[in-house]
Design an enzyme around this catalytic site. Sequence first.
Site, PDB file in Angstrom:
ATOM      1  N   ASP A   1       0.832  -1.203   0.000  1.00 44.95           N
ATOM      2  CA  ASP A   1       0.000   0.000   0.000  1.00 44.95           C
ATOM      3  C   ASP A   1       0.864   1.249   0.000  1.00 44.95           C
ATOM      4  O   ASP A   1       2.013   1.240   0.449  1.00 44.95           O
ATOM      5  CB  ASP A   1      -0.957   0.016   1.192  1.00 44.95           C
ATOM      6  CG  ASP A   1      -0.235  -0.032   2.537  1.00 44.95           C
ATOM      7  OD1 ASP A   1       0.671  -0.875   2.689  1.00 44.95           O
ATOM      8  OD2 ASP A   1      -0.572   0.771   3.433  1.00 44.95           O
TER       9      ASP A   1
ATOM     10  N   GLU B   1       0.573   1.448   6.090  1.00 45.28           N
ATOM     11  CA  GLU B   1       0.585   2.901   6.281  1.00 45.28           C
ATOM     12  C   GLU B   1      -0.415   3.369   7.336  1.00 45.28           C
ATOM     13  O   GLU B   1      -0.238   4.441   7.903  1.00 45.28           O
ATOM     14  CB  GLU B   1       0.302   3.606   4.941  1.00 45.28           C
ATOM     15  CG  GLU B   1       1.352   3.388   3.864  1.00 45.28           C
ATOM     16  CD  GLU B   1       2.666   4.102   4.154  1.00 45.28           C
ATOM     17  OE1 GLU B   1       2.762   4.779   5.191  1.00 45.28           O
ATOM     18  OE2 GLU B   1       3.593   3.980   3.347  1.00 45.28           O
TER      19      GLU B   1
END
Length: 423
Positions: free
Chosen positions: A104, A171
């Site tokens: 991601d 994240e």
Amino acid sequence: MLSDQEAAALACVDEVAVGRMLMELIRIPSVTGSAAESEIQHLLGGWLERLGLEVDLWSMDLPALLADPAFPGMEVPREEAWGLVGLTEGGGEGPTLILQGHVDVVPPGDPAAWDGDPFVPRVVGDDLVYGRGACDMKAGVVAHLAALAAIRAAGLRLRGRVAVHFVVGEEDGGIGAFGTLKRGYGGDACVITEPTGGTLITANAGALTFRLSVPGKAAHASSRDAGVSAIDAYVPLHEALVRLEASRNADPSPLMAEYPIPYALSVGTLRSGDWASSVPDLLVAEGRLGVRLGEEPAEARAEFERCVAEVCAGHPWLREHPATVSWTGGQFASGRLAEGHPLRDEVRDACADANGWASRPRERGAPYGSDLRLYTGAGIPTLQYGPGDVRVAHSPRECVSLREVVEVARTLVLTVLRTTGVK
């Protein structure tokens, strides 16, 4: 210093394929929580199968993970999250080395700040590749793939096993790593290829997301003395948080001493008021509290809450209408490779031997949270070594050197062969 098998595998690292794979991954806008985050997992699952790995690609049970008391937090809504693990054949005759990377990326922000589409990779000169996710951390994912492809091309069979963990959601808290470990995947050691700027990261600080709600009393602005501005009430709290940050950074670990503020306390958003001619009756501040190496997150939360409570107790308005603290989003504990663990020297030696360097990379800690703390928390010795510089990550200047990606891939080749053994 290289065996014939090591030299053969290093000769098979395909520099052209490294560039091609990186470009393809950057083109997938796998922003945290988006459908493309799942798309890239399916693409990588196919790549791992073609490398001859046994692949487990599964849809994570989100309600069960979110209900787990140890869930590390999440900052974006998700309808799905896919786990992906690839296992090399064999095993049982040697240790299992985990190669981990997150797929991601953070949102690109203002498109005008970029020189072109952030998800269309741009090559500058012969070496630099620009694009969102270039260094954080699709280059690291590619380094894993290139290392495994080289070992396969050299026809080598391992005594132990490599377990590739490609994860989502790093994240915003680490749901991918958390779910992968909960599924029962482990190993004897782990290398995460986050961008480390040519150094070896053996420790991460933590980071806790907080929300501070400060009450006021609404009134017409023409008679503001009849109200209490939540903004004014927040000011002494902000000043106290500045002092708290200074005290928490007074004596950092030697691994963190190079950073001006190893454990930053930062307010990222302030929201207050809904009408220009009204005294605001609420201010909400959201931010991030750094967690010191070895400090329990509960201890950091308690110190922050005491600081807020002490200000409120001495304030004429907040004494009767105290501010409240809640902990939201990602909750990153700190993590650290144990002193004296052989993985540290194994990777440092592999760096020098694979690339013909006269010196080995230096060791340091990092002031940000990562999946490292989930693996070390599960009892898996873990460090970070990967291509790119974190100082350009999350920015429109994000880029990575293809030379660095190749160097890391070569390092991983030797790390795998030396830690798992060759038949």
